[in-house]
Design a protein around this motif. Structure first.
Motif, PDB file in Angstrom:
ATOM      1  N   LYS A  67       0.830  -1.211   0.000  1.00 55.19           N
ATOM      2  CA  LYS A  67       0.000   0.000   0.000  1.00 55.19           C
ATOM      3  C   LYS A  67       0.863   1.260   0.000  1.00 55.19           C
ATOM      4  N   LYS A  68       2.094   1.142   0.521  1.00 58.14           N
ATOM      5  CA  LYS A  68       3.043   2.270   0.529  1.00 58.14           C
ATOM      6  C   LYS A  68       3.853   2.306  -0.764  1.00 58.14           C
ATOM      7  N   ASN A  69       3.540   1.392  -1.694  1.00 57.53           N
ATOM      8  CA  ASN A  69       4.164   1.356  -3.016  1.00 57.53           C
ATOM      9  C   ASN A  69       5.678   1.105  -2.962  1.00 57.53           C
ATOM     10  N   VAL A  70       6.086   0.174  -2.107  1.00 56.14           N
ATOM     11  CA  VAL A  70       7.510  -0.150  -2.036  1.00 56.14           C
ATOM     12  C   VAL A  70       7.954  -0.860  -3.310  1.00 56.14           C
ATOM     13  N   LYS A  71       9.246  -0.753  -3.607  1.00 62.08           N
ATOM     14  CA  LYS A  71       9.776  -1.440  -4.789  1.00 62.08           C
ATOM     15  C   LYS A  71      10.425  -2.767  -4.426  1.00 62.08           C
ATOM     16  N   ALA A  72      10.704  -2.969  -3.139  1.00 69.46           N
ATOM     17  CA  ALA A  72      11.302  -4.222  -2.671  1.00 69.46           C
ATOM     18  C   ALA A  72      10.986  -4.379  -1.190  1.00 69.46           C
ATOM     19  N   ILE A  73      10.992  -5.636  -0.736  1.00 73.48           N
ATOM     20  CA  ILE A  73      10.751  -5.938   0.671  1.00 73.48           C
ATOM     21  C   ILE A  73      11.858  -6.851   1.166  1.00 73.48           C
ATOM     22  N   VAL A  74      12.420  -6.483   2.319  1.00 73.49           N
ATOM     23  CA  VAL A  74      13.459  -7.280   2.962  1.00 73.49           C
ATOM     24  C   VAL A  74      12.874  -7.840   4.250  1.00 73.49           C
ATOM     25  N   ILE A  75      12.901  -9.158   4.385  1.00 74.71           N
ATOM     26  CA  ILE A  75      12.479  -9.791   5.633  1.00 74.71           C
ATOM     27  C   ILE A  75      13.733  -9.936   6.485  1.00 74.71           C
ATOM     28  N   ALA A  76      13.829  -9.129   7.528  1.00 72.53           N
ATOM     29  CA  ALA A  76      15.026  -9.101   8.376  1.00 72.53           C
ATOM     30  C   ALA A  76      14.833  -9.952   9.628  1.00 72.53           C
ATOM     31  N   CYS A  77      13.957 -10.920   9.545  1.00 70.58           N
ATOM     32  CA  CYS A  77      13.616 -11.783  10.677  1.00 70.58           C
ATOM     33  C   CYS A  77      13.808 -13.235  10.248  1.00 70.58           C
ATOM     34  N   ASN A  78      14.658 -13.961  10.943  1.00 67.21           N
ATOM     35  CA  ASN A  78      14.914 -15.357  10.584  1.00 67.21           C
ATOM     36  C   ASN A  78      13.651 -16.202  10.669  1.00 67.21           C
ATOM     37  N   THR A  79      12.861 -16.003  11.717  1.00 73.18           N
ATOM     38  CA  THR A  79      11.643 -16.790  11.879  1.00 73.18           C
ATOM     39  C   THR A  79      10.663 -16.512  10.748  1.00 73.18           C
ATOM     40  N   ALA A  80      10.454 -15.247  10.413  1.00 72.64           N
ATOM     41  CA  ALA A  80       9.538 -14.896   9.328  1.00 72.64           C
ATOM     42  C   ALA A  80      10.062 -15.406   7.985  1.00 72.64           C
ATOM     43  N   THR A  81      11.367 -15.356   7.803  1.00 71.74           N
ATOM     44  CA  THR A  81      11.952 -15.861   6.563  1.00 71.74           C
ATOM     45  C   THR A  81      11.671 -17.354   6.411  1.00 71.74           C
ATOM     46  N   SER A  82      11.958 -18.135   7.453  1.00 75.74           N
ATOM     47  CA  SER A  82      11.773 -19.582   7.346  1.00 75.74           C
ATOM     48  C   SER A  82      10.298 -19.968   7.278  1.00 75.74           C
ATOM     49  N   SER A  84       7.674 -17.991   6.136  1.00 77.67           N
ATOM     50  CA  SER A  84       6.783 -17.380   5.149  1.00 77.67           C
ATOM     51  C   SER A  84       7.417 -16.891   3.860  1.00 77.67           C
ATOM     52  N   ALA A  85       8.724 -16.783   3.777  1.00 72.23           N
ATOM     53  CA  ALA A  85       9.338 -16.148   2.598  1.00 72.23           C
ATOM     54  C   ALA A  85       8.990 -16.850   1.292  1.00 72.23           C
ATOM     55  N   SER A  86       9.105 -18.165   1.233  1.00 68.52           N
ATOM     56  CA  SER A  86       8.844 -18.840  -0.046  1.00 68.52           C
ATOM     57  C   SER A  86       7.378 -18.717  -0.443  1.00 68.52           C
ATOM     58  N   ARG A  87       6.493 -18.797   0.511  1.00 66.95           N
ATOM     59  CA  ARG A  87       5.061 -18.663   0.231  1.00 66.95           C
ATOM     60  C   ARG A  87       4.727 -17.241  -0.228  1.00 66.95           C
ATOM     61  N   LEU A  88       5.304 -16.250   0.427  1.00 69.64           N
ATOM     62  CA  LEU A  88       5.057 -14.860   0.036  1.00 69.64           C
ATOM     63  C   LEU A  88       5.634 -14.551  -1.344  1.00 69.64           C
ATOM     64  N   ARG A  89       6.798 -15.119  -1.656  1.00 71.69           N
ATOM     65  CA  ARG A  89       7.378 -14.908  -2.989  1.00 71.69           C
ATOM     66  C   ARG A  89       6.470 -15.439  -4.081  1.00 71.69           C
ATOM     67  N   LYS A  90       5.806 -16.587  -3.824  1.00 68.28           N
ATOM     68  CA  LYS A  90       4.878 -17.154  -4.798  1.00 68.28           C
ATOM     69  C   LYS A  90       3.630 -16.290  -4.939  1.00 68.28           C
ATOM     70  N   GLU A  91       3.146 -15.771  -3.812  1.00 70.86           N
ATOM     71  CA  GLU A  91       1.938 -14.958  -3.835  1.00 70.86           C
ATOM     72  C   GLU A  91       2.168 -13.557  -4.398  1.00 70.86           C
ATOM     73  N   TYR A  92       3.374 -13.041  -4.197  1.00 70.01           N
ATOM     74  CA  TYR A  92       3.717 -11.684  -4.637  1.00 70.01           C
ATOM     75  C   TYR A  92       4.996 -11.721  -5.479  1.00 70.01           C
ATOM     76  N   PRO A  93       4.925 -12.308  -6.664  1.00 69.68           N
ATOM     77  CA  PRO A  93       6.136 -12.446  -7.477  1.00 69.68           C
ATOM     78  C   PRO A  93       6.749 -11.126  -7.932  1.00 69.68           C
ATOM     79  N   GLU A  94       5.938 -10.078  -7.952  1.00 69.46           N
ATOM     80  CA  GLU A  94       6.453  -8.775  -8.375  1.00 69.46           C
ATOM     81  C   GLU A  94       7.343  -8.197  -7.310  1.00 69.46           C
TER      82      GLU A  94
END
Length: 94
Positions: A67-82, A84-94
């Protein structure tokens, strides 16, 4: 990248404030960028939550960033990365 794209911020999130170290390094390397940092201290710690809970929390943050129109997102949390990262990448490929 056009000039409109370069003006968009980069979103960085963590389950707390530890991700500020990631933000600091990004600023050192890419100081000309704008950043939005989200430290989810309200829901911390993520490590005691289920994978599904962490995914849902992470997805809400991603949606806020979009909603803030970011151009990239960095997950700086190990727990969130392990959790949700792959699932979020599939849902938001852009």
């Amino acid at each position: 990248m056009d000039s409109e794209e370069t003006k968009r911020p980069i979103g960085i999130f963590d389950s707390g404030m530890g991700g500020l170290t990631v933000l600091r390094e990004c600023v050192k390397i890419m100081g000309n960028e704008d950043y939005i940092f989200y430290g989810d201290s309200f829901n911390a710690p993520y490590g005691v939550k289920s994978t599904e809970q962490v995914y849902r929390l992470s997805k809400k943050i991603v949606q806020r960033f979009l909603k803030k129109n970011v151009k990239a997102i960095v997950i700086a949390c190990n727990t969130a990365t392990s959790a949700s990262a792959s699932r979020l990448r599939k849902e938001y490929p852009e």
